[in-house]
Design an enzyme around this catalytic site. Structure first.
Site, PDB file in Angstrom:
ATOM      1  N   GLU A   1       0.817  -1.217   0.000  1.00  0.00           N
ATOM      2  CA  GLU A   1       0.000   0.000   0.000  1.00  0.00           C
ATOM      3  C   GLU A   1       0.852   1.269   0.000  1.00  0.00           C
ATOM      4  OE1 GLU A   1      -3.675   2.101   2.503  1.00  0.00           O
ATOM      5  OE2 GLU A   1      -2.841   0.198   3.169  1.00  0.00           O
TER       6      GLU A   1
ATOM      7  N   LYS B   1      -8.727  -0.641   1.055  1.00  0.00           N
ATOM      8  CA  LYS B   1      -9.810  -1.038   1.960  1.00  0.00           C
ATOM      9  C   LYS B   1     -10.626  -2.095   1.247  1.00  0.00           C
ATOM     10  CE  LYS B   1      -9.296   0.566   5.861  1.00  0.00           C
ATOM     11  NZ  LYS B   1      -8.932  -0.499   6.789  1.00  0.00           N
TER      12      LYS B   1
END
Length: 337
Positions: free
Chosen positions: A142, A158
């Protein structure tokens, strides 16, 4: 400090020149490895020799038995506490995390673990760092922040499942919530009207699982630099919650131990080129006081099923712990830092 090094993005950095806790150093000159813990402790290390090279190898033995800062019952109770806070209007979402710890065998070197991760769980923002008093081996997927010229970008994750079919409407809703938070954070230091979302809820495969990933991009306003950018956006929104300030207060009450580098920032900055990339410190191991530590967590919403969220933390950890469990004592063919 000839044994200090950083390996990130296929580049090997050696020749440690200085270490500072001042983010303003990233506005000076040179190539820097950067770690910011979730609690805000800053380490910036400047290296003088940066070159393309394979990951160094080193001795590694799997750690002892893992223990968790929150067991399943405590984690499920934490999920329910967050849901009560959502019902009370305190937060909309919060990311509940736990830290795993295991005894580190004598002679184990996180250089060896980093090499194992590079082979067994390659990640776009992987980084291994060895400094006096600090060892980190990260396989982060990420992007927290990248900066190139005047363009800054964040790619919050997410939504996690073994396959795309496992992703739920709750995952997309959670992703959109965090994208709004990241847009707001970047807007504090961006030129007015420059914040855009080029990709929303894209499905991205990673070893053993898939994620929903969005991209938020902006132009940094004149006069703002790394200190201002990090002050406006830290800790990363995807590992805190919304609203961020309320989520941070709530999580501080539920989580029993500090997160450390987990959920912080790890990466590099080339101050001369005004470029850099900092990952969210997930899928990250670090060594401290004879223990190997690793964090895992899940985003909690009103629609969360507590047992499923626990299983998500297990899924995120499983492949990495399996890689760490192996043994690699060979030095033959190693790239030397």
């Amino acid at each position: 400090m000839t044994d200090a090094f950083a390996h990130v993005g296929g580049m090997l950095a050696t020749g440690l020149a200085e270490v500072t806790a001042d983010l303003a150093a990233l506005e000076s000159s040179g190539w820097w490895a950067v770690v910011v813990t979730y609690e805000g402790e800053v380490t910036c290390a400047r290296f003088t020799d940066v070159r393309p090279a394979p990951h160094p190898r080193g001795p590694w033995r799997g750690p002892g038995e893992w223990t968790s800062s929150l067991d399943e019952a405590a984690y499920v109770a934490g999920v329910r506490e967050i849901q009560e806070a959502i019902a009370d209007g305190i937060v909309y979402q919060a990311n509940l995390c736990r830290v795993l710890s295991a005894p580190l065998p004598p002679g184990a070197d996180l250089t060896g673990l980093g090499a194992r991760l590079a082979r067994g769980n390659p990640a776009p923002y992987a980084m291994t760092l060895r400094l006096p008093g600090l060892q980190i081996a990260s396989a982060s997927p990420e992007l927290y922040l990248s900066w190139d010229g005047d363009v800054v970008e964040s790619r919050p994750i997410k939504g996690t499942g073994r396959t795309e079919a496992d992703l739920l409407p709750k995952d997309r809703a959670e992703n959109v919530m965090i994208v709004d938070l990241v847009r707001n954070d970047l807007g504090r230091v961006a030129e007015v009207g420059s914040v855009t979302v080029p990709a929303l809820c894209a499905v991205e495969p990673h070893p053993g699982l898939v994620h929903l990933v969005s991209t938020v991009r902006a132009r940094l306003r004149p006069g703002a630099g790394w200190p201002e950018l990090i002050a406006a956006t830290f800790p990363p929104g995807s590992v805190t919650g919304a609203p961020k300030s309320s989520a941070l207060e709530l999580l501080a009450r539920i989580e029993p131990v500090p997160r450390g580098p987990y959920c912080g920032a790890v990466g590099w900055v080339d101050a001369d080129a005004r470029r850099g990339a900092l990952a969210v410190g997930i899928r990250t191991f670090w060594a401290r006081e004879g223990l190997l530590r690793f964090g895992t967590g899940a985003g909690i919403t009103w629609g969360s099923e507590p047992a499923r969220e626990w299983r998500e933390t297990e899924l995120k950890a499983a492949r990495l712990l399996e890689v760490a469990a192996g043994e690699d004592l060979g030095e033959r063919g190693a790239a030397r830092p």
